[in-house]
Design an enzyme around this catalytic site. Structure first.
Site, mmCIF file in Angstrom:
data_model
loop_
_atom_site.group_PDB
_atom_site.id
_atom_site.type_symbol
_atom_site.label_atom_id
_atom_site.label_comp_id
_atom_site.label_asym_id
_atom_site.label_seq_id
_atom_site.Cartn_x
_atom_site.Cartn_y
_atom_site.Cartn_z
ATOM 1 C CG ASN A 62 -0.466 -0.274 2.512
ATOM 2 O OD1 ASN A 62 0.478 -1.037 2.676
ATOM 3 N ND2 ASN A 62 -1.044 0.355 3.516
ATOM 4 C CD GLU A 64 -1.402 4.591 4.558
ATOM 5 O OE1 GLU A 64 -0.960 5.444 5.358
ATOM 6 O OE2 GLU A 64 -2.052 3.588 4.912
ATOM 7 C CD GLU A 75 -5.179 -6.115 -1.034
ATOM 8 O OE1 GLU A 75 -4.776 -4.941 -1.015
ATOM 9 O OE2 GLU A 75 -5.742 -6.659 -0.075
ATOM 10 C CB CYS A 112 -10.840 -3.128 0.578
ATOM 11 S SG CYS A 112 -10.279 -2.351 -0.950
ATOM 12 C CB CYS A 115 -8.641 -4.846 -3.576
ATOM 13 S SG CYS A 115 -7.525 -3.482 -3.209
HETATM 14 N N1 THU Z 1 -5.337 -1.449 2.452
HETATM 15 C C1 THU Z 1 -4.802 -2.302 1.536
HETATM 16 O O1 THU Z 1 -3.657 -2.141 1.096
HETATM 17 N N2 THU Z 1 -5.565 -3.334 1.096
HETATM 18 C C2 THU Z 1 -6.844 -3.586 1.514
HETATM 19 O O2 THU Z 1 -7.494 -4.465 0.987
HETATM 20 C C3 THU Z 1 -7.414 -2.799 2.608
HETATM 21 C C4 THU Z 1 -6.666 -1.593 2.998
HETATM 22 C C5 THU Z 1 -4.517 -0.320 2.896
HETATM 23 C C6 THU Z 1 -5.038 1.012 2.424
HETATM 24 C C7 THU Z 1 -4.482 1.944 3.487
HETATM 25 O O3 THU Z 1 -3.172 2.313 3.105
HETATM 26 C C8 THU Z 1 -4.417 1.076 4.724
HETATM 27 O O4 THU Z 1 -4.499 -0.262 4.298
HETATM 28 C C9 THU Z 1 -5.522 1.344 5.728
HETATM 29 O O5 THU Z 1 -6.780 1.264 5.133
#
Ligand code: THU
Length: 160
Positions: A62, A64, A75, A112, A115
């Protein structure tokens, strides 16, 4: 009027050591890339590793952003990297892991909804199921044989 039931099946492994050796390796690659996540706001790191049919593993984590919605999940970083670099190869397996800096994640952390929709696009495009393994930091690993088990009633291009 009628009611329909939609069936999903998940295989539960008690820990990574129960996984087949090749999947365990893939999960270890997901763990390694997870630790390189850029997550200064959530302190929640996610890693994803994809195995392609040519044997290559594509990873992502991830990323941010101070403008929160401009960040991206692990993902989708991984699957878009695979889609852009290896457009003609099929994705066979996906391993996902998450770690929070605030508490120990001992339950599987599923992808999520956004994704799942992104993964669905590639599973439908390649006309082959993608095995999806996901875990937290420790503990059980869940395996879905196909994205369909995580996202029933998929919206796809055939509806357009
Ligand atoms: N996040 C993911 O990388 N994948 C997911 O399926 C759920 C959330 C990340 C996004 C954000 O950077 C952090 O987790 C908190 O939501």
């Amino acid at each position: 009027m009628e009611k329909i039931k939609i069936f999903s099946e998940i295989t539960v492994y008690n820990n990574v050591d129960e996984l087949p050796e090749d999947v365990k390796k893939l999960m270890e690659q997901a763990v390694a890339i997870r630790e390189m996540a850029y997550a200064p706001y959530s302190h929640f790191r996610v890693g994803a590793a994809l195995k392609l049919d040519n044997g290559i593993v594509v990873t992502g984590n991830n990323q941010e952003n101070a403008a929160y919605p401009s960040g991206m999940c692990a993902e989708r970083v991984a699957i878009w990297a695979a889609g852009s670099q290896y457009p003609d190869n099929k994705i066979l397996q996906m391993a996902i892991t998450a770690r929070s800096e605030n508490h120990t994640l001992n339950q599987p952390v599923p992808p999520c909804g956004a994704c799942r929709q992104a993964i669905a696009e590639y599973e439908i495009k390649q006309d082959k199921n993608i095995e999806i393994y996901f875990m937290g930091e420790v503990g059980k690993v869940y395996k879905a044989e196909s994205l369909h088990d995580l996202l029933p009633l998929i919206f796809d291009g055939s509806d357009l």
